[in-house]
Scaffold this active site. Structure first.
Site, PDB file in Angstrom:
ATOM      1  N   LYS A  13       1.010  -1.691   0.317  1.00 60.30           N
ATOM      2  CA  LYS A  13      -0.123   0.053  -0.101  1.00 60.30           C
ATOM      3  C   LYS A  13       1.006   1.535   0.300  1.00 60.30           C
ATOM      4  O   LYS A  13       0.349   1.846  -1.226  1.00 60.30           O
ATOM      5  CB  LYS A  13      -0.902  -0.049   0.937  1.00 60.30           C
ATOM      6  CG  LYS A  13      -2.148  -0.717   0.869  1.00 60.30           C
ATOM      7  CD  LYS A  13      -2.909  -0.371   1.941  1.00 60.30           C
ATOM      8  CE  LYS A  13      -2.724  -0.679   3.860  1.00 60.30           C
ATOM      9  NZ  LYS A  13      -2.593  -1.962   3.673  1.00 60.30           N
ATOM     10  N   ARG A  88     -11.124   1.026   7.320  1.00 64.69           N
ATOM     11  CA  ARG A  88     -11.043  -0.776   7.061  1.00 64.69           C
ATOM     12  C   ARG A  88     -11.703  -1.970   7.187  1.00 64.69           C
ATOM     13  O   ARG A  88     -11.495  -3.041   7.780  1.00 64.69           O
ATOM     14  CB  ARG A  88      -9.637  -1.041   7.350  1.00 64.69           C
ATOM     15  CG  ARG A  88      -9.338  -0.652   9.205  1.00 64.69           C
ATOM     16  CD  ARG A  88      -7.863  -1.673   9.449  1.00 64.69           C
ATOM     17  NE  ARG A  88      -7.287  -0.860  10.762  1.00 64.69           N
ATOM     18  CZ  ARG A  88      -6.854   0.561  10.891  1.00 64.69           C
ATOM     19  NH1 ARG A  88      -7.727   1.453  10.278  1.00 64.69           N
ATOM     20  NH2 ARG A  88      -6.951   0.818  12.800  1.00 64.69           N
ATOM     21  N   ARG A 125      12.191 -10.589   5.567  1.00 66.66           N
ATOM     22  CA  ARG A 125      12.588  -8.813   5.097  1.00 66.66           C
ATOM     23  C   ARG A 125      13.859  -8.839   6.257  1.00 66.66           C
ATOM     24  O   ARG A 125      13.865  -9.641   8.052  1.00 66.66           O
ATOM     25  CB  ARG A 125      11.645  -8.567   5.974  1.00 66.66           C
ATOM     26  CG  ARG A 125      11.810  -6.839   5.518  1.00 66.66           C
ATOM     27  CD  ARG A 125      10.171  -6.384   5.519  1.00 66.66           C
ATOM     28  NE  ARG A 125       9.075  -6.278   6.362  1.00 66.66           N
ATOM     29  CZ  ARG A 125       8.179  -6.136   6.031  1.00 66.66           C
ATOM     30  NH1 ARG A 125       7.559  -5.400   5.052  1.00 66.66           N
ATOM     31  NH2 ARG A 125       6.718  -6.053   7.060  1.00 66.66           N
ATOM     32  N   ARG A 158      12.135  -7.751  12.022  1.00 65.27           N
ATOM     33  CA  ARG A 158      11.171  -7.532  12.873  1.00 65.27           C
ATOM     34  C   ARG A 158      10.466  -8.695  13.914  1.00 65.27           C
ATOM     35  O   ARG A 158      10.308  -9.445  13.168  1.00 65.27           O
ATOM     36  CB  ARG A 158      10.450  -6.340  12.664  1.00 65.27           C
ATOM     37  CG  ARG A 158      10.798  -4.815  12.324  1.00 65.27           C
ATOM     38  CD  ARG A 158       9.452  -4.138  11.678  1.00 65.27           C
ATOM     39  NE  ARG A 158       8.235  -4.706  11.442  1.00 65.27           N
ATOM     40  CZ  ARG A 158       7.639  -4.549  10.811  1.00 65.27           C
ATOM     41  NH1 ARG A 158       7.267  -2.782  10.313  1.00 65.27           N
ATOM     42  NH2 ARG A 158       6.328  -4.752  10.295  1.00 65.27           N
ATOM     43  N   ARG A 169      -2.711 -11.695  11.512  1.00 62.41           N
ATOM     44  CA  ARG A 169      -2.928 -10.655  10.632  1.00 62.41           C
ATOM     45  C   ARG A 169      -3.950 -10.783   9.274  1.00 62.41           C
ATOM     46  O   ARG A 169      -4.907 -10.020   9.789  1.00 62.41           O
ATOM     47  CB  ARG A 169      -1.565  -9.578  10.257  1.00 62.41           C
ATOM     48  CG  ARG A 169      -0.839  -9.034  10.992  1.00 62.41           C
ATOM     49  CD  ARG A 169       0.228  -7.772  10.485  1.00 62.41           C
ATOM     50  NE  ARG A 169       0.962  -7.925  10.072  1.00 62.41           N
ATOM     51  CZ  ARG A 169       2.018  -8.719  10.541  1.00 62.41           C
ATOM     52  NH1 ARG A 169       2.809  -8.809  11.611  1.00 62.41           N
ATOM     53  NH2 ARG A 169       3.287  -9.293   9.005  1.00 62.41           N
TER      54      ARG A 169
END
Ligand SMILES: [Zn+2]
Length: 217
Positions: A13, A88, A125, A158, A169
């Protein structure tokens, strides 16, 4: 043109919002920036939001929605806005539509991506502790393992960049955000975008959708 971009965390996004604002005359509104500005300006809603945020609580929907209405009424949104990740939930979407009838959402860009497609992006990541540069151990590895190319500092993962957090999520997204999406779909606003492709290919699809919207209106 008033745009809402939706998609699960990690769907791109932020990157696609940057492409949109570089190419279309819309003002990018994120709730985080909006809260910070309202608090800095000392508006009534900003003061209320600060009370929640200072306690580490989520700002209630009615405050967020009214703050968004005030924000969208500013001059820099006159040609259009780009909302990123808000509304949302179904409750937020219907409340938002009720109070922003003068500036309704024209098009919803829906970034479609599965857990399997997202997993390699998230799990691999790595971020630089010092300069914030982002790497991927498979698709975008640093020259030296664990070390930032830019500044030479240590890279880290992270804590919530795990498959387990991703699955949680995604479940939350399905439960709370899909109903909002279905609501917008029912209104004929949604354009589905295959967000599993490269950022450039995703942008190409979005650009096509926005052009075709402009041609029709
Ligand atoms: Zn660095």
């Amino acid at each position: 043109m008033n745009i809402l971009i939706m998609g699960p965390a990690g769907s791109g996004k932020g990157t696609q919002s940057n492409y949109i604002t570089e190419n279309y005359p819309v003002k990018h509104i994120s709730t985080g920036d909006m809260f910070r500005a309202a608090i800095a300006e000392g508006t009534e809603l900003g003061k209320k939001a600060a009370e929640y945020m200072n306690q580490g609580l989520l700002v209630p929907d009615d405050i967020t929605i009214h703050m968004t209405k005030e924000r969208l009424a500013k001059d820099d949104c006159a040609e259009g806005y780009l909302l990123d990740g808000f509304p949302r939930t179904l409750a937020q979407a219907t409340a938002f539509e009720e109070i922003t009838q003068d500036r309704p959402i024209d098009i919803v860009i829906n970034l479609v991506v599965t857990v399997d497609q997202l997993a390699p992006r998230i799990v691999n990541r790595r971020l630089c502790r010092n300069c914030g540069a982002i790497y991927n151990t498979v698709s975008l590895p640093p020259k030296k393992e664990g070390i930032c190319d830019v500044c030479g500092s240590e890279l880290y993962q992270r804590a919530d960049d795990t498959l387990e957090s991703l699955q949680t999520r995604m479940e939350e997204y399905r439960e709370y955000t899909e109903p909002a999406l279905e609501h917008f779909r029912h209104e004929g606003l949604v354009v589905d975008i295959d967000a599993s492709l490269s950022p450039e290919e995703v942008w190409h699809q979005i650009d096509e959708a926005l052009r075709s919207f402009n041609d029709q209106h």
